[in-house]
Design a protein around this motif. Structure first.
Motif, PDB file in Angstrom:
ATOM      1  N   GLU A  61      47.603  43.150  37.346  1.00 29.04           N
ATOM      2  CA  GLU A  61      46.569  43.706  38.209  1.00 29.04           C
ATOM      3  C   GLU A  61      46.588  45.237  38.155  1.00 29.04           C
ATOM      4  N   GLU A 306      36.806  30.522  29.107  1.00 29.96           N
ATOM      5  CA  GLU A 306      37.863  29.525  29.338  1.00 29.96           C
ATOM      6  C   GLU A 306      37.615  28.179  28.660  1.00 29.96           C
ATOM      7  N   PHE A 353      41.333  31.740  44.480  1.00 27.52           N
ATOM      8  CA  PHE A 353      41.583  33.151  44.781  1.00 27.52           C
ATOM      9  C   PHE A 353      42.772  33.295  45.716  1.00 27.52           C
TER      10      PHE A 353
END
Ligand SMILES: Cc1cc2nc3c(=O)[nH]c(=O)nc-3n(C[C@H](O)[C@H](O)[C@H](O)COP(=O)(O)O)c2cc1C
Length: 359
Positions: A61, A306, A353
């Motif tokens: 990140e 993906e 998430f």
């Protein structure tokens, strides 16, 4: 011609790193520290899952780089003090022992900070749209930033360089300079957020100058083996549909400048609506493919890749040497392993998430 999944599973040499396959975890802010910017035990587990799932490379990140104006979110990790250094050191050890390489993403939020009230950017231009939900309690319009003076630009550069040196010291395989998605370096790059009249504003070469200088000065400060990549995008978190106005001509100036500055790879991001939406010009030309053919540098492609068919289309058609997965990796931390075993992939659900965040 390689069989479909073999293409994704074939090795790739990224400088001295022999990557076992083409699958990379895209950088994803998870705002999971306890407010001190120190990586936590949960973050170690979160990153280890990708390594154990056979991703060859993880890009972390976005991590803030200085005490001044860089931090984007309240619980974002930093790498600017000893406690943060120790936390990342531990995390890097564990991830590498689990079999992945790991690169730290260096991020300066500029005008898009959801942590600070007093922000800095290329120019004092009100950012478009509003703060992102889920990243901080601050919501609504971004504050109008102040234009950086040359002293503040020096501080930005020093932050990137010192953070890169710390990353090398604790075993990261490299760093990625975040110049994408509307954050500080993209604010300098973009015509409507940069109205400067000095050597960092005006024509495109001037607007890419700060990113190029940062790359070059990091390269001078680290060993020749340490990887220094850069992430670019057309779209921004507060302007998904933005395309480079000069299309391939802009691409040529930007890619060449970053190559001359010593970039070891180019990572082209497409946040939001997939590869074709974010990586193609208005005329339909592929910017990652252009980056690859113009510079011969390794290119990482991104944006909804993906499925095996999408990932293969990108690799086969020369849009990238590697593919990075964001939401697909959250849904399938063992994505490469599933490809190896021919298992069914999970579709992304919004509640993914939550996993790995604030545990
Ligand atoms: C939760 C989340 C956080 C993100 N944080 C970052 C970040 O810190 N740095 C960055 O360059 N991109 C960030 N992105 C963008 C992703 O790296 C990626 O470009 C985007 O999700 C599109 O790829 P995908 O379709 O595979 O998800 C983030 C995306 C998500 C979903």
């Amino acid at each position: 011609m390689l069989e479909t999944s073999n293409m994704i599973l074939s090795p790739f040499q990224l400088k001295h790193l022999c990557l076992k396959n083409r699958a990379v975890v895209a950088p994803m802010s998870r705002v999971s520290t306890k407010g001190n910017g120190v990586p936590t035990a949960s973050m170690i587990e979160y990153y280890k899952r990708f390594a154990e799932g056979e991703f060859s490379l993880i890009i972390t990140e976005g991590t803030y780089t200085d005490h001044s104006y860089s931090q984007a979110y309240p619980n974002q990790p930093g790498l600017i003090n000893d406690a943060q250094l120790d936390g990342w050191h531990h995390l890097v050890d564990k991830v590498k022992k689990s079999g992945s390489s790991i690169i730290l993403q260096l991020m300066h939020a500029g005008a898009l900070s959801q942590h600070l009230s007093d922000t800095r950017s290329a120019s004092d231009v009100q950012p478009l749209r509003a703060m992102l939900p889920g990243y901080s309690q601050k919501q609504g319009a971004f504050p109008k930033p102040h234009a950086m003076n040359l002293e503040e630009i020096k501080t930005v550069k020093l932050g990137f360089i010192e953070t890169a040196k710390r990353a090398e010291q604790i075993g990261f395989d490299g760093v990625e300079v975040h110049a994408a998605n509307g954050y500080l370096l993209d604010q300098f790059l973009t015509d409507y957020t940069n109205r400067r009249e000095d050597c960092y504003g005006g024509n495109l070469l001037n607007r890419v100058r700060l990113s190029s200088e940062i790359l070059q000065e990091i390269k001078w400060a680290v060993s020749s083996e340490f990887i220094v990549g850069i992430r670019l995008s057309q779209g921004k978190v507060n302007d998904f549909d933005y395309l480079w106005p000069g299309g391939v001509d802009d691409g040529a100036v930007i890619f060449k400048s970053l190559q001359q500055a010593g970039a070891d790879y180019i990572h082209f991001a497409s946040e939001g609506q997939g590869f074709d939406h974010g990586c193609l010009t208005r005329g339909g030309e592929s910017l990652p493919q252009l980056a690859s053919s113009l510079t011969q540098l390794p290119v990482i492609a991104n944006g909804g890749l993906e499925t095996v068919s999408e990932a293969t289309r990108i690799l086969k058609n020369g849009h990238g040497d590697l593919i990075s997965l964001g939401k697909g990796a959250l849904a399938n931390p063992d994505w490469p392993q599933k490809i190896i075993q021919g298992d069914t992939l999970k579709a992304f659900q919004p509640d993914y998430f939550a996993e790995g965040v604030a545990l």
